[in-house]
Design a protein around this motif. Sequence first.
Motif, PDB file in Angstrom:
ATOM      1  N   PHE A 151      33.988   7.536 119.070  1.00 12.04           N
ATOM      2  CA  PHE A 151      34.965   6.447 119.062  1.00 12.04           C
ATOM      3  C   PHE A 151      36.366   7.031 119.161  1.00 12.04           C
ATOM      4  O   PHE A 151      37.216   6.530 119.926  1.00 12.04           O
ATOM      5  CB  PHE A 151      34.800   5.616 117.776  1.00 12.04           C
ATOM      6  CG  PHE A 151      35.314   4.217 117.906  1.00 12.04           C
ATOM      7  CD1 PHE A 151      36.673   3.958 118.041  1.00 12.04           C
ATOM      8  CD2 PHE A 151      34.445   3.137 117.909  1.00 12.04           C
ATOM      9  CE1 PHE A 151      37.152   2.658 118.171  1.00 12.04           C
ATOM     10  CE2 PHE A 151      34.913   1.839 118.042  1.00 12.04           C
ATOM     11  CZ  PHE A 151      36.270   1.596 118.165  1.00 12.04           C
ATOM     12  N   SER A 177      35.899   3.837 114.601  1.00 12.56           N
ATOM     13  CA  SER A 177      34.992   2.998 113.826  1.00 12.56           C
ATOM     14  C   SER A 177      33.604   3.575 114.012  1.00 12.56           C
ATOM     15  O   SER A 177      33.162   3.767 115.139  1.00 12.56           O
ATOM     16  CB  SER A 177      35.054   1.563 114.350  1.00 12.56           C
ATOM     17  OG  SER A 177      34.119   0.792 113.643  1.00 12.56           O
ATOM     18  N   TYR A 201      29.416   3.592 112.823  1.00 15.73           N
ATOM     19  CA  TYR A 201      28.268   3.010 112.122  1.00 15.73           C
ATOM     20  C   TYR A 201      27.347   4.158 111.756  1.00 15.73           C
ATOM     21  O   TYR A 201      27.033   4.993 112.599  1.00 15.73           O
ATOM     22  CB  TYR A 201      27.523   2.040 113.025  1.00 15.73           C
ATOM     23  CG  TYR A 201      28.313   0.780 113.309  1.00 15.73           C
ATOM     24  CD1 TYR A 201      28.276  -0.290 112.425  1.00 15.73           C
ATOM     25  CD2 TYR A 201      29.100   0.680 114.454  1.00 15.73           C
ATOM     26  CE1 TYR A 201      29.009  -1.442 112.669  1.00 15.73           C
ATOM     27  CE2 TYR A 201      29.838  -0.473 114.706  1.00 15.73           C
ATOM     28  CZ  TYR A 201      29.780  -1.533 113.814  1.00 15.73           C
ATOM     29  OH  TYR A 201      30.497  -2.665 114.056  1.00 15.73           O
ATOM     30  N   THR A 221      29.600   1.193 107.555  1.00 19.73           N
ATOM     31  CA  THR A 221      30.574   1.305 108.632  1.00 19.73           C
ATOM     32  C   THR A 221      31.958   1.643 108.080  1.00 19.73           C
ATOM     33  O   THR A 221      32.215   1.453 106.889  1.00 19.73           O
ATOM     34  CB  THR A 221      30.632  -0.022 109.436  1.00 19.73           C
ATOM     35  OG1 THR A 221      31.515   0.129 110.543  1.00 19.73           O
ATOM     36  CG2 THR A 221      31.116  -1.173 108.590  1.00 19.73           C
ATOM     37  N   THR A 247      25.018  -4.991 109.292  1.00 17.24           N
ATOM     38  CA  THR A 247      25.777  -3.838 109.804  1.00 17.24           C
ATOM     39  C   THR A 247      24.896  -3.011 110.742  1.00 17.24           C
ATOM     40  O   THR A 247      25.346  -2.579 111.811  1.00 17.24           O
ATOM     41  CB  THR A 247      26.298  -2.973 108.636  1.00 17.24           C
ATOM     42  OG1 THR A 247      27.033  -3.813 107.752  1.00 17.24           O
ATOM     43  CG2 THR A 247      27.191  -1.852 109.117  1.00 17.24           C
ATOM     44  N   GLN A 277      24.736  -4.872 113.938  1.00 17.46           N
ATOM     45  CA  GLN A 277      25.998  -4.727 114.698  1.00 17.46           C
ATOM     46  C   GLN A 277      26.079  -3.363 115.373  1.00 17.46           C
ATOM     47  O   GLN A 277      26.634  -3.218 116.460  1.00 17.46           O
ATOM     48  CB  GLN A 277      27.210  -4.871 113.765  1.00 17.46           C
ATOM     49  CG  GLN A 277      27.518  -6.292 113.363  1.00 17.46           C
ATOM     50  CD  GLN A 277      28.389  -6.344 112.103  1.00 17.46           C
ATOM     51  OE1 GLN A 277      28.880  -5.321 111.637  1.00 17.46           O
ATOM     52  NE2 GLN A 277      28.549  -7.534 111.552  1.00 17.46           N
ATOM     53  N   ALA A 278      25.532  -2.345 114.698  1.00 16.76           N
ATOM     54  CA  ALA A 278      25.582  -0.989 115.256  1.00 16.76           C
ATOM     55  C   ALA A 278      24.898  -0.954 116.622  1.00 16.76           C
ATOM     56  O   ALA A 278      25.381  -0.312 117.562  1.00 16.76           O
ATOM     57  CB  ALA A 278      24.915   0.000 114.304  1.00 16.76           C
ATOM     58  N   TRP A 329      27.162  -2.544 119.074  1.00 17.48           N
ATOM     59  CA  TRP A 329      28.274  -1.622 119.358  1.00 17.48           C
ATOM     60  C   TRP A 329      27.832  -0.553 120.361  1.00 17.48           C
ATOM     61  O   TRP A 329      28.557  -0.246 121.310  1.00 17.48           O
ATOM     62  CB  TRP A 329      28.763  -0.943 118.063  1.00 17.48           C
ATOM     63  CG  TRP A 329      29.673   0.207 118.365  1.00 17.48           C
ATOM     64  CD1 TRP A 329      31.001   0.148 118.693  1.00 17.48           C
ATOM     65  CD2 TRP A 329      29.309   1.601 118.444  1.00 17.48           C
ATOM     66  NE1 TRP A 329      31.483   1.411 118.963  1.00 17.48           N
ATOM     67  CE2 TRP A 329      30.465   2.314 118.821  1.00 17.48           C
ATOM     68  CE3 TRP A 329      28.121   2.313 118.241  1.00 17.48           C
ATOM     69  CZ2 TRP A 329      30.468   3.711 118.987  1.00 17.48           C
ATOM     70  CZ3 TRP A 329      28.130   3.688 118.406  1.00 17.48           C
ATOM     71  CH2 TRP A 329      29.288   4.371 118.779  1.00 17.48           C
ATOM     72  N   TYR A 330      26.632  -0.025 120.164  1.00 20.22           N
ATOM     73  CA  TYR A 330      26.163   1.056 121.044  1.00 20.22           C
ATOM     74  C   TYR A 330      26.151   0.594 122.507  1.00 20.22           C
ATOM     75  O   TYR A 330      26.641   1.296 123.395  1.00 20.22           O
ATOM     76  CB  TYR A 330      24.755   1.517 120.627  1.00 20.22           C
ATOM     77  CG  TYR A 330      24.277   2.705 121.429  1.00 20.22           C
ATOM     78  CD1 TYR A 330      24.546   3.999 121.011  1.00 20.22           C
ATOM     79  CD2 TYR A 330      23.600   2.525 122.633  1.00 20.22           C
ATOM     80  CE1 TYR A 330      24.143   5.094 121.764  1.00 20.22           C
ATOM     81  CE2 TYR A 330      23.194   3.610 123.401  1.00 20.22           C
ATOM     82  CZ  TYR A 330      23.470   4.889 122.957  1.00 20.22           C
ATOM     83  OH  TYR A 330      23.082   5.976 123.724  1.00 20.22           O
ATOM     84  N   PHE A 354      29.808  -0.049 123.744  1.00 14.50           N
ATOM     85  CA  PHE A 354      30.605   1.181 123.817  1.00 14.50           C
ATOM     86  C   PHE A 354      30.182   2.037 125.005  1.00 14.50           C
ATOM     87  O   PHE A 354      31.021   2.538 125.762  1.00 14.50           O
ATOM     88  CB  PHE A 354      30.435   1.949 122.497  1.00 14.50           C
ATOM     89  CG  PHE A 354      31.266   3.210 122.418  1.00 14.50           C
ATOM     90  CD1 PHE A 354      32.623   3.136 122.124  1.00 14.50           C
ATOM     91  CD2 PHE A 354      30.694   4.456 122.630  1.00 14.50           C
ATOM     92  CE1 PHE A 354      33.399   4.297 122.040  1.00 14.50           C
ATOM     93  CE2 PHE A 354      31.453   5.617 122.561  1.00 14.50           C
ATOM     94  CZ  PHE A 354      32.805   5.535 122.261  1.00 14.50           C
TER      95      PHE A 354
END
Length: 421
Positions: free
Chosen positions: A330, A360, A362, A372, A404, A407-408, A411-412, A415
């Motif tokens: 990140f 940020s 995770y 996180t 969480t 969400q990770a 996010w992956y 991202f």
Amino acid sequence: MTDWTRRRVCALAGGALMAAVAPHVARGRSRPRVVVIGGGIGGATVARYLAGLKTLDVTLIEPKPNHVTCFFSNLYLAGLRSLASLTFGFEALAERHGVTMIQKAATAIDPASSTVELQSGERLTYDRLVLAPGIAFNFGEIGGYDEAAAKIMPHAWNAGPQSEVLRRQLESMEDGGVFVIAAPANPFRCPPAPYERASLVAYYFKQFKPKSKILILDAKDQFSGQELFQDAWSRHYPGMIEWLPAQFIGRTKAVHAATCSVVTENQTFKAAVANVIPPQKAGLIAERAGLTDSTGWCPVDPATFESTLQPGIHVVGDAIVGGDMPKSAFSANSQAKACAFAIAASLTGSPHFPPRLFNSCYTFLAPDDAFTNAITFAPEDGSIRTIKMFISKVGESADVRRRTAHQAVGWYSAFTADVFG
Ligand SMILES: Cc1cc2nc3c(=O)[nH]c(=O)nc-3n(C[C@H](O)[C@H](O)[C@H](O)COP(=O)(O)OP(=O)(O)OC[C@H]3O[C@@H](n4cnc5c(N)ncnc54)[C@H](O)[C@@H]3O)c2cc1C
């Protein structure tokens, strides 16, 4: 849109002024050429964002045919993700974003003639150069630990073949074996990752090899996210993970690959499987180009990521002296965007404003239990300083942790799409 993002968008729109940048353009080319060395997280992001201007000739030099992300590779070690799901090609960067890919290693840089030499002997000239070579290992600091020993006692600190070796070893380890993780002193790539690895391997052991143990031999006396990890270890894996700080065992000073033993200043530990994570420094090309200082990392201007040792060359990602910013994907991505804006501003003559930078992460404690953090940074007194920070807390409900973890995964996907297109 915040003031900051508005200013950044203006700076990017300034790309339209590129016709006025003839003095920056090396002879024989109509557009300025930015060469980026390293197609990992930092380098791919810089290349993609600069190519988005459509006014620069952006070339990305990377010897590997694809990139396997280190983030989420601990899930692979635990049998929860395939390596294929962590692997990204460069086709979208080339075809959708117009980045010229060169699948070779850069072997030398000559700042005087603004050229990069490739392993094939070819030379590329540049108007701006960006390095994002990631890390190299200080093999000499642990006696007996070299490239050959790393095949027997893998570090798996670059994802790919090393991760596969470690996974195979964990799979073939007998129940009741001891898995030793030798964790390095700061600074190193991804401070919470050795402890995330211990957590997820413990999850695997709990299901398939419940008599096994994990020993973490640490070169530090405290570590990132310590309270959160130790709380999770007692909840999920009681008695399975033992953390031994440097004050009790001393630092790891040698290994014996033949007996799979790790030797610290005070004791020798025999392992069934040993994961030795050596001390690190900036990728070798940075050192060779005179971009590193006595720390082994690259000092940069924290607003532009231009080297303080070699003007005209920028460095982003794990290779830099990052101040408060951890060496993370990140961070590398955030630095790369700030660096791209700075280069665009400099080549167009438009104003440049100090960036806000972000990290940020995770971190998985179990497949449905993750924590996180979210940190904002800004350049201050020549370094990068924390200005705001959030981190998960011990005692959060199982539902919060499950969300969480969920969400990770989102996010992956988002991202990696941002980085590799
Ligand atoms: C187990 C583990 C878990 C992690 N988990 C997370 C996480 O959850 N979140 C997070 O944000 N970060 C995480 N990280 C950290 C993250 O992977 C790194 O910080 C990130 O990859 C750094 O990006 P980079 O561009 O600096 O280096 P890299 O991504 O390593 O890219 C460097 C690239 O440069 C290339 N290169 C090197 N030398 C040359 C040369 N001479 N010529 C051409 N190319 C060259 C290499 O081949 C490589 O592709 C984790 C790391 C590990 C090890």
